[in-house]
Enzyme design. Structure first.
Site, mmCIF file in Angstrom:
data_model
loop_
_atom_site.group_PDB
_atom_site.id
_atom_site.type_symbol
_atom_site.label_atom_id
_atom_site.label_comp_id
_atom_site.label_asym_id
_atom_site.label_seq_id
_atom_site.Cartn_x
_atom_site.Cartn_y
_atom_site.Cartn_z
ATOM 1 N N GLU A 19 -75.053 -7.560 -34.779
ATOM 2 C CA GLU A 19 -75.272 -7.368 -33.317
ATOM 3 C C GLU A 19 -74.844 -8.446 -32.464
ATOM 4 O O GLU A 19 -74.185 -8.182 -31.172
ATOM 5 C CB GLU A 19 -76.933 -7.308 -33.463
ATOM 6 C CG GLU A 19 -77.489 -6.071 -33.983
ATOM 7 C CD GLU A 19 -77.284 -5.929 -35.468
ATOM 8 O OE1 GLU A 19 -76.911 -6.961 -36.114
ATOM 9 O OE2 GLU A 19 -77.304 -4.801 -36.064
ATOM 10 N N HIS A 89 -88.264 0.271 -36.780
ATOM 11 C CA HIS A 89 -87.431 1.176 -35.992
ATOM 12 C C HIS A 89 -88.501 1.779 -35.111
ATOM 13 O O HIS A 89 -88.421 3.073 -34.910
ATOM 14 C CB HIS A 89 -87.218 2.351 -37.155
ATOM 15 C CG HIS A 89 -86.200 1.970 -38.149
ATOM 16 N ND1 HIS A 89 -86.691 1.256 -39.462
ATOM 17 C CD2 HIS A 89 -84.969 1.978 -38.299
ATOM 18 C CE1 HIS A 89 -85.755 0.993 -40.117
ATOM 19 N NE2 HIS A 89 -84.591 1.337 -39.344
#
Lengths: 297, 491
Positions: A19, A89
């Site tokens: 990321e 999530h």
């Protein structure tokens, strides 16, 4: 889907799983004047790129005296609860970036909004974090113009006008807000006793904030000055959530108009749990309860 | 510090023995440890028994790196590159004695190593002299600004002492339009590209005409005209950015002949962004030169506590990256390695890693006293035995391209122009006060910033006469009067 086939592998491609690398790479492309649309698989995994977003992308223009900028960077990422996403999530991350001058943070509520706001984000001359409520990916359906169109950033939208209370939210919880207003109007028999008759036919103004930073102070304060009451709803934990900033601004600018304390409804100040999501997220009944508290204060 | 003193002492001792060996390798009177002697003897034997062809090829090892005895010097550019992890390639070749070899053209006193031809050096008088002149400009700036900081005239300074060869050598190997992403000790690249001393000083003093708006600490330079992307303090963040810029460059018509160069220190290579950037550049096949200045220290942390592998170069092949280790104090070797790296990056569309071995002679910054963690003597002996400036000067002098009077003239001229530019910058005003709010966003100022600008305007109107405020306002262009236009009538 199909973009790589249509536009070529050099325009739509995989990166290694990193990321901080994805955002750094996107900044570098944007710095060279290329439009870079980066994706972080889940908002929960944007934190390895926090340094690149906060220290680099956000400050690129300022620190170089406008010589270099990362304005052509847009970072898209799914956000918010999905029913069973648990800790990693499900997160709402907008509040972390709301404190970062130089960034823009945008969250759409529907397919039309998503297209119009995303196109505006991509074309905006500043780095934008575009958070997409993933629970709406397949559940929200509407006719979206295939033509090119944009919706303005930093402009809230009054989704439903009203005069008695201002209800502010963004993204997925907006649907819970609408549900809550309906519940207030005709509560289920089992809990009807908690909804006094005086609160059932009120006019509630629902505002979709849409842009979290820089947010539309004018629409919000104008509405609260009119209604005198405000409830802010988001999925992120309440402490230091975006609602705190909005509430503080409202008390400073609408002090003489307020008839009740500004209420903030959000996730509890815990990590996002796997089981118990129903009791964690700001569901319709919790919002309806806050509306009653505000209206009967 | 007491606990580590003996170890430091040992380090110093071993450094010296290797150093003296390396310096005097040409003469077989090396007073070093038995193993070094064995190495030297082997080298000499090889030197004598080797054929003329081997010498021409330049693949014979020539001594070893100070402080890094397993890395022998190679003068063959092609033999020095490697991109795969195999026992032999990771060791360079059979000559490498188990460590990655170091590419070098000049010996410790600026003479061409045996087997090195003029063709391998490939430089003319004008360029070589410009290199040395620019190398000399760095200490001229360093000494004056270091003292200016000590006198409280500027807030902060970082010098380039000891790394003049690595920085100027690399700059000379590039084209002026190659994109530069730097850490902070590479201002020499800007000077090589004729960045004016006035702009340099305006940045350091935060003057009104600073290209970066007077917003960052000193030595955080940036200039679009010089393709030098603005420096930021967070370490390594520029590494994945350079990978992205390289990818963009590859896709930009008309820029096919350019590469990105990304500088960082060996300490910064421990950051996660190093890994991210190296891997991304490699998988996206981007023409980027990663240039590591391995100067032995990250502030007070010695390289031995930064990594356990063979420097940074050993990591290159792990990313499938073409890699070379070069003697950072040999400006000409650095130049030719960068040139070759650029050619490889463009021809093969792939990144290249260069590890330049050098030594940070100065303190980390003006906020650091390096004698707290290394002896002044060690620094002095390093300056004496392996000095990039001396080596370049001797190289030029041997060719008749330089002499003592040119040396004196240049030093005096540099000193004069640096002092004059500093004097001009010091007298300049700071940017308008209202500029503090600008450039946070491109486009219109958001409402919150407009409100806050008005808030400061009201405060300045009210309290601007406070002695502390008045004195500071005086230093800004327009004396803070520019804020008046943002005053809002009280609600």
């Amino acid at each position: 889907m199909g973009l790589a086939e249509e536009f070529g592998r050099d325009r739509v491609f995989n990166t290694p799983l990193t990321e901080q690398g994805i955002v750094g790479f996107g900044i570098g492309m944007a710095d060279m004047g290329h439009t870079a649309i980066a994706e972080i698989q889940f908002g929960d995994y944007i934190f390895p790129a926090f340094d690149q977003l906060v220290n680099e992308a956000a400050k690129y223009n300022y620190r170089s005296g406008g010589q270099f900028n990362a304005g052509k960077l847009t970072v898209r990422s799914p956000c918010m609860g999905v029913g069973h996403g648990a800790l990693y999530h499900s997160q709402s991350v907008e509040q972390f970036f709301m404190a970062v001058p130089g960034l823009k943070v945008v969250i759409p509520r529907s397919p039309i909004q998503a297209k119009g706001l995303l196109l505006a984000a991509v074309r905006d001359p500043n780095p934008v974090i575009f958070l997409e409520p993933k629970i709406l990916y397949r559940s929200s359906v509407e006719h979206v113009p295939v033509d090119d169109f944009t919706l303005p950033l930093s402009q809230a939208e009054v989704v439903q006008p009203g005069s008695d209370l201002t209800l502010i939210s963004w993204g997925a919880p907006l649907y819970s807000c609408i549900e809550a207003v309906n519940m207030l109007r005709s509560p289920p028999a089992s809990v009807a006793k908690h909804f006094p008759a005086s609160t059932r036919n009120v006019n509630i103004e629902i505002i979709d904030l849409r842009t979290i930073l820089p947010w539309d102070r004018e629409t919000v304060t104008k509405s609260v000055a009119k209604t005198g009451r405000c409830v802010i709803v988001h999925e992120a934990p309440v402490t230091a959530g975006a609602g705190a900033e909005i509430a503080a601004h409202i008390q400073q600018n609408c002090f003489l108009n307020l008839e009740a304390p500004v209420q903030r409804i959000g996730g509890w100040d815990t990590p996002f749990p796997h089981v118990g999501e129903l009791f964690y997220k700001p569901e319709a009944v919790r919002i309806a309860d806050a509306l009653v508290k505000s209206l009967t204060f | 510090m007491a606990a580590s003193a003996p170890r430091l002492g040992q380090l110093l001792a071993s450094t010296r023995s290797v150093a003296s060996c390396s310096r005097t390798l040409a003469a077989p009177t090396c007073s070093a440890s038995p193993s070094s002697l064995r190495l030297a003897a082997t080298l000499l034997t090889r030197g004598i028994s080797s054929t003329a062809a081997a010498n021409k090829d330049g693949d014979q090892p020539q001594g070893s790196l100070p402080g890094h005895p397993t890395s022998v010097f190679l003068t063959s550019l092609n033999d020095s590159f490697f991109d795969r992890v195999k026992p032999k390639t990771l060791s360079g070749n059979a000559n490498a004695q188990g460590g990655i070899p170091t590419y070098r053209l000049l010996d410790g006193v600026g003479k061409l190593l045996p087997g090195v031809t003029e063709e391998m050096v490939d430089i003319g008088e004008a360029e070589a002299v410009k290199m040395y002149r620019t190398m000399l400009l760095l200490p001229a700036i360093d000494v004056i600004l270091y003292n200016a900081q000590r006198q409280g005239r500027i807030s902060f300074m970082m010098t380039s002492y000891g790394e003049e060869g690595a920085v100027i050598g690399s700059a000379a190997g590039l084209d002026g339009a190659d994109e530069v992403f730097a850490q902070y000790r590479e201002s020499g690249v800007l000077l090589w590209r004729d960045f004016s001393l006035d702009h340099y000083m305006s940045q350091v003093f935060g003057a009104e005409d600073d290209l970066c708006g007077g917003r960052q600490m000193p030595v955080h330079f940036g200039s679009t005209k010089h393709h030098f992307h603005t420096i930021s303090s967070p370490l390594s963040t520029q590494i994945p950015q350079a990978a992205g810029a390289g990818y963009a460059l590859k896709r930009t018509k008309g820029r096919e002949g350019n590469v990105v160069i990304c500088y960082f220190g060996e300490g910064a290579a421990s950051e996660g962004d190093f890994h991210a950037g190296m891997n991304l550049a490699s998988t996206t096949k981007s023409p980027v030169i990663f240039f590591v200045r391995n100067n032995g220290y990250a502030i007070s942390t010695p390289a031995a506590e930064q990594f356990r592998g063979d420097g940074i170069a050993s990591r290159g092949p792990g990313y499938g990256m073409m890699t070379i280790r070069v003697d950072g104090n040999d400006a000409l070797a650095v130049r030719s390695a960068v040139k070759a790296a650029k050619q490889k990056a463009l021809e093969e569309q792939r990144p290249v890693l260069i590890e330049a071995m050098t030594y940070r002679v100065g303190h980390h910054s003006t906020s650091d006293d390096s004698s707290a963690y290394r002896s002044k003597q060690a620094v002095e002996s390093w300056k004496q035995m392996d000095n990039p400036l001396h080596r370049m000067r001797n190289f030029l002098t041997d060719r008749g391209w330089w002499n003592d009077s040119l040396e004196e003239e240049t030093k005096a001229a540099h000193r004069k122009s640096v002092i004059e530019a500093m004097g001009r910058a010091e007298k300049k005003k700071r940017p308008r006060l209202s500029a503090m709010f600008e450039d946070t966003y491109r486009g219109d100022l958001p409402e919150n910033l407009k409100e806050q600008r008005a808030e400061l305007a009201a405060l300045v109107a009210k309290y601007g006469s406070l002695p502390g405020w008045a004195k500071e306002l005086e230093k800004h262009a327009q004396g803070g009067k520019d804020m008046e236009q943002y005053l809002e009538s009280q609600k």
